[in-house]
Design a protein around this motif. Structure first.
Motif, PDB file in Angstrom:
ATOM      1  N   THR A   5       5.768   8.717   0.396  1.00  0.00           N
ATOM      2  CA  THR A   5       6.098   7.291   1.001  1.00  0.00           C
ATOM      3  C   THR A   5       4.802   7.329   1.771  1.00  0.00           C
ATOM      4  O   THR A   5       4.274   5.961   1.457  1.00  0.00           O
ATOM      5  CB  THR A   5       7.069   7.797   2.178  1.00  0.00           C
ATOM      6  N   PHE A   8       2.504   5.694  -1.138  1.00  0.00           N
ATOM      7  CA  PHE A   8       3.015   4.068  -1.634  1.00  0.00           C
ATOM      8  C   PHE A   8       2.559   3.147  -0.594  1.00  0.00           C
ATOM      9  O   PHE A   8       2.315   2.034  -0.671  1.00  0.00           O
ATOM     10  CB  PHE A   8       4.406   4.139  -1.797  1.00  0.00           C
ATOM     11  N   ALA A   9       2.577   3.566   0.690  1.00  0.00           N
ATOM     12  CA  ALA A   9       2.164   2.765   1.815  1.00  0.00           C
ATOM     13  C   ALA A   9       0.784   2.472   1.728  1.00  0.00           C
ATOM     14  O   ALA A   9       0.364   1.342   2.165  1.00  0.00           O
ATOM     15  CB  ALA A   9       2.565   3.422   3.084  1.00  0.00           C
ATOM     16  N   PHE A  12       0.177   0.074  -1.042  1.00  0.00           N
ATOM     17  CA  PHE A  12       0.338  -1.310  -0.485  1.00  0.00           C
ATOM     18  C   PHE A  12      -0.530  -1.967   0.241  1.00  0.00           C
ATOM     19  O   PHE A  12      -0.918  -2.851   0.061  1.00  0.00           O
ATOM     20  CB  PHE A  12       1.736  -1.142   0.052  1.00  0.00           C
ATOM     21  N   LEU A  13      -1.132  -1.086   1.307  1.00  0.00           N
ATOM     22  CA  LEU A  13      -2.306  -1.687   2.022  1.00  0.00           C
ATOM     23  C   LEU A  13      -3.580  -2.162   1.286  1.00  0.00           C
ATOM     24  O   LEU A  13      -4.004  -3.069   1.425  1.00  0.00           O
ATOM     25  CB  LEU A  13      -2.471  -0.572   3.140  1.00  0.00           C
ATOM     26  N   ALA A  15      -3.607  -2.881  -1.942  1.00  0.00           N
ATOM     27  CA  ALA A  15      -3.383  -4.152  -2.839  1.00  0.00           C
ATOM     28  C   ALA A  15      -3.159  -5.260  -2.054  1.00  0.00           C
ATOM     29  O   ALA A  15      -3.697  -6.435  -2.229  1.00  0.00           O
ATOM     30  CB  ALA A  15      -1.817  -3.928  -3.293  1.00  0.00           C
ATOM     31  N   LEU A  16      -2.861  -5.168  -0.495  1.00  0.00           N
ATOM     32  CA  LEU A  16      -2.957  -6.248   0.260  1.00  0.00           C
ATOM     33  C   LEU A  16      -4.354  -6.893   0.696  1.00  0.00           C
ATOM     34  O   LEU A  16      -4.622  -7.902   0.669  1.00  0.00           O
ATOM     35  CB  LEU A  16      -1.762  -6.051   1.656  1.00  0.00           C
ATOM     36  N   TRP A  19      -5.858  -8.663  -2.420  1.00  0.00           N
ATOM     37  CA  TRP A  19      -5.505  -9.841  -2.271  1.00  0.00           C
ATOM     38  C   TRP A  19      -5.952 -10.901  -1.093  1.00  0.00           C
ATOM     39  O   TRP A  19      -6.169 -11.923  -1.601  1.00  0.00           O
ATOM     40  CB  TRP A  19      -3.578  -9.818  -2.208  1.00  0.00           C
TER      41      TRP A  19
END
Length: 186
Positions: A5, A8-9, A12-13, A15-16, A19
């Motif tokens: 977890t 993945f978090a 995600f950060l 990737a954010l 972006w």
């Protein structure tokens, strides 16, 4: 499970963040400067003749329109016609083209519908046709890397690439040459 977890978090950060950084507008690349040379002089219906030290004509250049660029050390021609004269002053060769360039080292580059005529009755070559021809006015060397078609009194030949010498009447096709010879019946 908590490691997965957390991984993945974190992914995600990242990737954010990537972006968000991708939305930053980059400064445009500087455009390359295009040189726009202006001719130093232009001429319509140009005719120029060169003589040797004894006063005999060696070549004559005619053109419908010409532009001379001193910074480039060259002249450009529309519909150039070059006459080469033999030692007796007779016009021996005539070369025409749609466009041409004369460099300061007396090298003429002729393009588009280049046509050479042998003007003397004893000329080995009657005509030579090619889309590209380089002619050295001093040495009388000719060369081309394009398709060449030559017609003489008793032969016709074609090939790709040419090297030759006008005064010595030497011409050599460099690649894919083939010829047809005509023999008169006796």
């Amino acid at each position: 499970m908590s490691r997965q977890t957390l991984l993945f978090a974190l992914l995600f950060l990242v990737a954010l963040a990537a972006w968000q950084l991708g939305d930053i507008e980059l400064a445009p690349e500087p455009t390359t400067k295009v040189e726009n040379y202006q001719p130093d002089f232009t001429a319509k219906n140009l005719v120029t003749t060169r003589f040797d030290v004894e006063g005999r004509r060696t070549e004559r250049l005619e053109s419908r329109y010409a532009e001379y660029y001193q910074i480039l050390e060259q002249a450009t021609f529309d519909k150039p016609v070059v006459y080469m004269f033999d030692k007796q002053g007779e016009a021996e060769w005539k070369v025409t083209a749609d466009t041409g360039v004369l460099n300061t080292d007396d090298n003429v580059i002729l393009r588009d519908k280049v046509h050479l005529d042998g003007l003397l009755p004893t000329s080995f070559i009657s005509t030579l046709d090619t889309p590209y021809l380089e002619l050295d006015l001093v040495t009388q060397n000719v060369r081309s890397n394009q398709q060449v078609s030559i017609v003489g009194k008793d032969f016709q030949t074609e090939g790709v690439g040419l090297k030759g010498h006008l005064e010595r009447k030497y011409f050599e096709l460099l690649d894919q040459g083939h010829a047809i010879y005509f023999n008169e019946k006796r």
